[in-house]
Structures are given as C-alpha cells and as structure tokens.
Design a protein around this motif. Structure first.
Motif, PDB file in Angstrom:
ATOM      1  N   LYS B  37       0.836  -1.207   0.000  1.00 52.76           N
ATOM      2  CA  LYS B  37       0.000   0.000   0.000  1.00 52.76           C
ATOM      3  C   LYS B  37       0.866   1.250   0.000  1.00 52.76           C
ATOM      4  CE  LYS B  37      -3.904  -2.289   0.885  1.00 52.76           C
ATOM      5  NZ  LYS B  37      -3.465  -3.589   0.292  1.00 52.76           N
ATOM      6  N   GLU B  38       0.305   2.323  -0.581  1.00 53.29           N
ATOM      7  CA  GLU B  38       0.976   3.609  -0.375  1.00 53.29           C
ATOM      8  C   GLU B  38       0.329   4.304   0.813  1.00 53.29           C
ATOM      9  OE1 GLU B  38       2.657   6.265  -3.363  1.00 53.29           O
ATOM     10  OE2 GLU B  38       1.259   7.781  -2.630  1.00 53.29           O
ATOM     11  N   GLY B  39       1.115   4.441   1.888  1.00 54.69           N
ATOM     12  CA  GLY B  39       0.628   5.177   3.053  1.00 54.69           C
ATOM     13  C   GLY B  39       1.087   6.604   2.973  1.00 54.69           C
ATOM     14  N   CYS B  40       2.398   6.799   3.164  1.00 54.46           N
ATOM     15  CA  CYS B  40       2.930   8.164   3.212  1.00 54.46           C
ATOM     16  C   CYS B  40       3.627   8.572   1.919  1.00 54.46           C
ATOM     17  CB  CYS B  40       3.907   8.288   4.382  1.00 54.46           C
ATOM     18  SG  CYS B  40       5.403   7.297   4.178  1.00 54.46           S
ATOM     19  N   GLY B  41       4.186   7.600   1.207  1.00 49.70           N
ATOM     20  CA  GLY B  41       4.902   7.908  -0.033  1.00 49.70           C
ATOM     21  C   GLY B  41       6.298   8.467   0.171  1.00 49.70           C
ATOM     22  N   ILE B  42       6.754   8.555   1.428  1.00 51.78           N
ATOM     23  CA  ILE B  42       8.097   9.093   1.677  1.00 51.78           C
ATOM     24  C   ILE B  42       8.912   8.201   2.623  1.00 51.78           C
ATOM     25  CG2 ILE B  42       7.606  11.509   1.114  1.00 51.78           C
ATOM     26  CD1 ILE B  42       7.193  11.999   4.133  1.00 51.78           C
ATOM     27  N   GLY B  43       8.585   6.920   2.659  1.00 51.34           N
ATOM     28  CA  GLY B  43       9.432   5.986   3.399  1.00 51.34           C
ATOM     29  C   GLY B  43       9.278   6.009   4.905  1.00 51.34           C
ATOM     30  N   GLU B  44       8.207   6.626   5.385  1.00 51.14           N
ATOM     31  CA  GLU B  44       8.062   6.733   6.842  1.00 51.14           C
ATOM     32  C   GLU B  44       7.208   5.616   7.429  1.00 51.14           C
ATOM     33  OE1 GLU B  44       9.036   9.381   8.915  1.00 51.14           O
ATOM     34  OE2 GLU B  44       9.849  10.773   7.439  1.00 51.14           O
ATOM     35  N   CYS B  45       6.206   5.131   6.683  1.00 53.10           N
ATOM     36  CA  CYS B  45       5.172   4.299   7.324  1.00 53.10           C
ATOM     37  C   CYS B  45       5.354   2.810   7.100  1.00 53.10           C
ATOM     38  CB  CYS B  45       3.785   4.716   6.849  1.00 53.10           C
ATOM     39  SG  CYS B  45       3.366   4.149   5.180  1.00 53.10           S
ATOM     40  N   GLY B  46       6.042   2.409   6.050  1.00 56.51           N
ATOM     41  CA  GLY B  46       6.320   0.994   5.832  1.00 56.51           C
ATOM     42  C   GLY B  46       5.191   0.187   5.206  1.00 56.51           C
ATOM     43  N   ALA B  47       4.075   0.831   4.852  1.00 62.46           N
ATOM     44  CA  ALA B  47       2.950   0.084   4.289  1.00 62.46           C
ATOM     45  C   ALA B  47       3.287  -0.502   2.909  1.00 62.46           C
ATOM     46  CB  ALA B  47       1.713   0.973   4.188  1.00 62.46           C
ATOM     47  N   CYS B  48       4.319   0.038   2.263  1.00 57.81           N
ATOM     48  CA  CYS B  48       4.696  -0.426   0.921  1.00 57.81           C
ATOM     49  C   CYS B  48       5.899  -1.377   0.968  1.00 57.81           C
ATOM     50  CB  CYS B  48       5.026   0.760   0.032  1.00 57.81           C
ATOM     51  SG  CYS B  48       6.477   1.677   0.586  1.00 57.81           S
ATOM     52  N   THR B  49       6.218  -1.910   2.160  1.00 56.28           N
ATOM     53  CA  THR B  49       7.406  -2.747   2.288  1.00 56.28           C
ATOM     54  C   THR B  49       7.321  -4.011   1.426  1.00 56.28           C
ATOM     55  OG1 THR B  49       7.759  -1.971   4.544  1.00 56.28           O
ATOM     56  CG2 THR B  49       8.864  -4.030   3.924  1.00 56.28           C
ATOM     57  N   VAL B  50       8.346  -4.210   0.615  1.00 59.07           N
ATOM     58  CA  VAL B  50       8.506  -5.454  -0.161  1.00 59.07           C
ATOM     59  C   VAL B  50       9.960  -5.897   0.004  1.00 59.07           C
ATOM     60  CG1 VAL B  50       6.745  -4.759  -1.848  1.00 59.07           C
ATOM     61  CG2 VAL B  50       9.173  -4.302  -2.327  1.00 59.07           C
ATOM     62  N   LEU B  51      10.258  -7.123  -0.385  1.00 60.57           N
ATOM     63  CA  LEU B  51      11.637  -7.577  -0.310  1.00 60.57           C
ATOM     64  C   LEU B  51      12.305  -7.412  -1.666  1.00 60.57           C
ATOM     65  CD1 LEU B  51      11.510 -10.823   1.894  1.00 60.57           C
ATOM     66  CD2 LEU B  51      11.187  -8.419   2.503  1.00 60.57           C
ATOM     67  N   LEU B  52      13.465  -6.807  -1.647  1.00 63.28           N
ATOM     68  CA  LEU B  52      14.277  -6.643  -2.846  1.00 63.28           C
ATOM     69  C   LEU B  52      15.544  -7.454  -2.593  1.00 63.28           C
ATOM     70  CD1 LEU B  52      14.087  -4.983  -5.487  1.00 63.28           C
ATOM     71  CD2 LEU B  52      15.356  -3.162  -4.334  1.00 63.28           C
ATOM     72  N   ASP B  53      15.735  -8.523  -3.353  1.00 59.96           N
ATOM     73  CA  ASP B  53      16.830  -9.446  -3.069  1.00 59.96           C
ATOM     74  C   ASP B  53      16.857  -9.821  -1.582  1.00 59.96           C
ATOM     75  OD1 ASP B  53      17.498  -9.579  -5.697  1.00 59.96           O
ATOM     76  OD2 ASP B  53      19.395  -8.497  -5.531  1.00 59.96           O
ATOM     77  N   ARG B  54      15.735 -10.200  -1.077  1.00 62.64           N
ATOM     78  CA  ARG B  54      15.543 -10.733   0.284  1.00 62.64           C
ATOM     79  C   ARG B  54      15.671  -9.710   1.409  1.00 62.64           C
ATOM     80  NH1 ARG B  54      16.255 -16.589   0.494  1.00 62.64           N
ATOM     81  NH2 ARG B  54      17.228 -16.486   2.548  1.00 62.64           N
ATOM     82  N   THR B  55      15.884  -8.425   1.085  1.00 60.88           N
ATOM     83  CA  THR B  55      15.929  -7.442   2.165  1.00 60.88           C
ATOM     84  C   THR B  55      14.756  -6.471   1.998  1.00 60.88           C
ATOM     85  OG1 THR B  55      17.338  -5.874   1.002  1.00 60.88           O
ATOM     86  CG2 THR B  55      18.448  -7.557   2.283  1.00 60.88           C
ATOM     87  N   PRO B  56      14.152  -6.077   3.126  1.00 59.95           N
ATOM     88  CA  PRO B  56      12.966  -5.222   3.017  1.00 59.95           C
ATOM     89  C   PRO B  56      13.327  -3.784   2.649  1.00 59.95           C
ATOM     90  CG  PRO B  56      13.522  -5.576   5.329  1.00 59.95           C
ATOM     91  CD  PRO B  56      14.473  -6.414   4.520  1.00 59.95           C
ATOM     92  N   VAL B  57      12.541  -3.228   1.755  1.00 61.86           N
ATOM     93  CA  VAL B  57      12.704  -1.829   1.354  1.00 61.86           C
ATOM     94  C   VAL B  57      11.315  -1.210   1.235  1.00 61.86           C
ATOM     95  CG1 VAL B  57      14.817  -2.309   0.051  1.00 61.86           C
ATOM     96  CG2 VAL B  57      12.621  -2.346  -1.143  1.00 61.86           C
ATOM     97  N   THR B  58      11.261   0.124   1.305  1.00 59.71           N
ATOM     98  CA  THR B  58       9.992   0.797   1.062  1.00 59.71           C
ATOM     99  C   THR B  58       9.894   1.037  -0.453  1.00 59.71           C
ATOM    100  OG1 THR B  58      11.065   2.902   1.548  1.00 59.71           O
ATOM    101  CG2 THR B  58       9.855   1.877   3.331  1.00 59.71           C
ATOM    102  N   ALA B  59       8.914   0.377  -1.074  1.00 59.94           N
ATOM    103  CA  ALA B  59       8.824   0.391  -2.542  1.00 59.94           C
ATOM    104  C   ALA B  59       8.456   1.768  -3.087  1.00 59.94           C
ATOM    105  CB  ALA B  59       7.812  -0.657  -3.014  1.00 59.94           C
ATOM    106  N   CYS B  60       8.010   2.670  -2.216  1.00 67.51           N
ATOM    107  CA  CYS B  60       7.707   4.031  -2.670  1.00 67.51           C
ATOM    108  C   CYS B  60       8.991   4.827  -2.919  1.00 67.51           C
ATOM    109  CB  CYS B  60       6.825   4.760  -1.661  1.00 67.51           C
ATOM    110  SG  CYS B  60       7.659   5.214  -0.110  1.00 67.51           S
ATOM    111  N   LEU B  61      10.121   4.372  -2.329  1.00 65.40           N
ATOM    112  CA  LEU B  61      11.385   5.098  -2.497  1.00 65.40           C
ATOM    113  C   LEU B  61      12.385   4.290  -3.324  1.00 65.40           C
ATOM    114  CD1 LEU B  61      12.054   6.928   0.897  1.00 65.40           C
ATOM    115  CD2 LEU B  61      10.961   7.758  -1.193  1.00 65.40           C
ATOM    116  N   VAL B  62      11.855   3.417  -4.166  1.00 65.85           N
ATOM    117  CA  VAL B  62      12.691   2.681  -5.114  1.00 65.85           C
ATOM    118  C   VAL B  62      12.075   2.909  -6.485  1.00 65.85           C
ATOM    119  CG1 VAL B  62      13.530   0.412  -5.827  1.00 65.85           C
ATOM    120  CG2 VAL B  62      13.259   0.919  -3.379  1.00 65.85           C
TER     121      VAL B  62
END
Lengths: 284, 156
Positions: B37-62
């Motif tokens: 989900k897009e919560g904040c869109g600036i990496g603060e809330c974590g609702a968009c967390t996905v794994l990129l090469d097995r490590t979690p990232v906020t997909a709104c800032l990738v």
C-alpha cells in the motif's frame, strides 16, 4: 510518478563522471535515493537526469583492516551496522548508522549519501568528523581526497561540484586505542531526525579528545581537539561544554526550539563524554 | 522509457517503464499486485514494504528501473496454492490484523526478519518492525504473531 527525468546506470566511474559533468546542475547522483526521491516527490528538486551509482564495484568496497578502513559510497547503512569489525573499531560509527531511520531505509541509505545530502542534522557527520575521515572523490580531471571537515559549506550545501562522484569514505589508520561514541536526542526512536546529535573520539594514549556536534548550526561542527592530560573529567566536561556553546548557534525549527537545543546539548555532551572517557561504552 | 527484467514472486517479468515510476506503482498499477500500500509515499510508514533481493525496502522510495535484474517479493508471494503461509496464519490466529492497511508491509518485514534470524529475540522483532506503523493494534498482537511464527522457517 516522481516526475519527468532521465535515468542512467553507468557501467564505470568514468562514465558516471562524464554523464554528471555533461548534465551539470540538472544532473543528480542517485545512491540509496532515500533523500533524493523524497525531494523529487515533494518538488524540492527537479533534476533532468538521475545517475545511478549503486552498482559500481568501486563504490561497494568495504575494507576493515587495521591500517585501512574504507566504506564504499554505495554501501547501505545496514551493512555498516552489521559489520562486526567496524563495530569493534568504531562503536560510535555503528551506533550512528543504527540511529538513522528504519531497517527498510537503512537497506537503501548510504553513509556517503547521508554526508552529501548535507543536512545540518546528518547523523554520520559528527562521528566521521571526529574520526578525521576523508571522502575519495573522482571527476573527469582525476581523483582527490576531501576531508569531511571541509565538505560542508552550508545547510544542504557541500564543496562538491557537478561531475564529482564520491567513491568511498576512508578512516585514518587506528593508532592505539580509540574510544568512540555517538549520542542523539530525538523525539521518536526510529522515525525522527536529530534534535541534537554529537560524537566523540578519545585516544587515551595520546590524551586527545575530539568532539563534534550536529543540528545546532548550519553545518555539523567539529570542535578544536581537547588535551585531556592532567584534566579531571569534570573540568574536561566543562571545557567541552563551553567550546560547544561558543561554536554553535541553534535555531528554532519544526523539531525543537533553539532554547531546548541549548538546554539539551550539555546533557547530551556529558553523557557522550562519560561514554568515551570512562569507557562505559556507547548508547543512543 | 526503460526496458526492465525482474523476478516478482518467482515469476519473470519484462516491462517498459518511465524513469519516474516507483517500484510500488509498477507492482500495483502494472502487475495488479495491490497488497503493498501507499501510506505516506516518503518511506516513513512501511505500508509499501517489499523484499528486494531478500531485504525489506519501502517500494515508494525505489524506482522501478532500479529493480531491473533483481528479485522482488510481495505479500502475494506468501500464500501458496490458496494456503496461508505459517506467518500469515500466525497473524490471523493472534488477532494481529485489524484494519489491515499495514499488514502486508508488516508481514514482509517479519518475513525478512525470519529469513535472516529464524528465532528472533523480542528486541530483534521490535527493531525489524520499527519502520512499519500500525494505528490499530498497539503492536502487542503483532509481536505475539511474529513470536508464534518463530522457528517456522524463513520460506513461506
């Protein structure tokens, strides 16, 4: 969509330098992106070209030998946090990295990016100042060393020019025992920038103490070295507090008032000095 | 436009994306994977967390183009053949889901934790989900769920 811009992923540092030089002020270096992409979204910056340097091999180096500590410019903060050799040598560096944002952001954010963003509150700045760290910077004309102490020229401003690519951050060789610590006053653990931050490095064999303070002036501030020989911890703390007060000029902003910063700075510094001088170990 | 190739939940994907498209937009709007989900869109809330090469990232800032050649895992990769993963089941059983908006990101942060530390301490759990805001549960049920999923293995 974060805006209309071009994206390039150069295959070499030379190519990155060339693209950035051609792009001039309209080009931006993309490392972790955790500051840049937020600025794009908020419309604070609108570069026409992003040059992604994350996958360049030279920028991914991580060496932790006693005679040479090198952290590549694209190394994510979590890699710094989790490196045991780095923690053993520079506990304050690991703690400073760990204090930044959240696990997800630390998987993207980089040490060099935190410096180059040049926030007055940059958490990596005070510790790298007291460690006398240098950036290796390359451009079309060659490679040069930029001491972190000369990097910041103002709030969100550095001495780097278009075409520059930061390759890595280097710490001088460890010469005897060095105790380092980092302290940060923030409103919320995990989601907040520093209201005040500070780092110290104490070399008992040389009776030298270095202290740097962030978020209390337009740039992070490195204080003149302190000679600890024959000085009681209390007298030393008083001396550091006087020097810090004289070298800083806190302002009111969204995170704290100037008065609060002036009040909390001495408290933070006394704790920091207890960390390194009494060797009690750090903490945030 | 940039041609990218990446793996998403084990499937090879090819696409042509504009430079300004985030990974989150790519997953949601191009692949219809709307779990993140897009919560904040600036990496603060974590609702968009996905794994990129097995490590979690906020997909709104990738950027989507930054994920070229990489492996992406989203909440949609958790359940297999219609069966919830042990981690998802633990969230249900512990009552760790209320409004559900934070849940996909929360579970991906927990998944990444279990991948790197199969038996995490409470301290590790708290640190791992510090970047995932939940405004409903008060976090206790979420901690209980992740504790319960401890030892169930990193893979769903």
């Amino acid at each position: 969509m974060l805006g209309r811009f071009e994206y390039a992923r150069p295959q070499s540092v030379d190519e990155a330098c060339r693209l950035l030089a051609e792009g001039g002020r309209a080009a931006a270096v993309l490392a972790g992106g955790t500051d840049l992409l937020v600025d794009l979204r908020n419309g604070f910056r609108s570069p026409s070209l992003l040059v992604d340097v994350k996958r360049l091999g030279e920028l991914q180096a991580l060496k932790t030998r006693s005679d040479e500590t090198v952290v590549g410019a694209a190394v994510p903060l979590n890699v710094v946090v989790e490196n045991r050799e780095l923690r053993k040598a520079y506990a304050g560096l690991s703690d400073a990295a760990l204090s930044i944002a959240t696990y997800q952001l630390r998987n993207r954010a980089t040490v060099a990016g935190n410096l180059c963003n040049a926030s007055p509150a940059a958490d990596m700045a005070p510790i790298l100042l007291v460690l006398d760290a240098e950036l290796t910077v390359q451009n079309a004309k060659g490679t040069r060393a930029v001491p972190v102490a000369t990097l910041f020229t103002g709030a969100k401003r550095t001495c780097l020019v278009p075409g520059d690519v930061v390759i890595d951050v280097r710490m001088p060789p460890l010469d005897g025992e060095l105790r380092t610590a980092f302290r940060k006053q923030q409103r919320i653990r995990g989601h907040d920038l520093a209201v005040v931050n500070a780092a110290a490095a104490y070399a008992p064999s040389r009776a030298t103490l270095r202290v740097a303070v962030g978020s209390c002036a337009p740039t992070p501030v490195l204080l003149e070295p302190f000679d600890t020989k024959g000085t009681s911890p209390q007298a030393l703390a008083d001396e550091v507090l006087r020097a810090a007060a004289a070298a800083t000029a806190p302002i009111d902003d969204v995170r704290a008032s100037a008065a609060y910063r002036r009040a909390v700075l001495p408290v933070l510094l006394r704790r920091l000095l207890a960390d390194v001088v009494s060797g009690r170990g750090g903490g945030i | 436009m940039h041609d990218i190739e990446l793996r998403v939940n084990g499937h090879a994907e090819r696409a042509s994306v504009p430079a300004g498209m985030t990974l989150l937009e790519f997953l949601r709007d191009r692949l219809a994977l709307t779990g993140a989900k897009e919560g904040c869109g600036i990496g603060e809330c974590g609702a968009c967390t996905v794994l990129l090469d097995r490590t979690p990232v906020t997909a709104c800032l990738v950027l989507a183009v930054e994920a070229d050649g990489l492996d992406v895992r989203t909440i949609e990769g958790e359940a297999a053949d219609g069966e919830l993963s042990a981690l998802q089941r633990a969230f249900v059983d512990a009552g760790a889901v209320q409004c559900g908006f934070c849940t996909p990101g929360m579970i991906m942060s927990a998944r990444a934790l279990l991948l790197r530390s199969p038996h995490p301490s409470d301290e590790e759990i708290v640190e791992a989900i510090a970047g995932n805001l939940c405004r409903c549960t008060g976090y206790e049920a979420i901690l209980a769920a992740i504790r319960a999923a401890s030892g169930t293995g990193g893979e769903p």
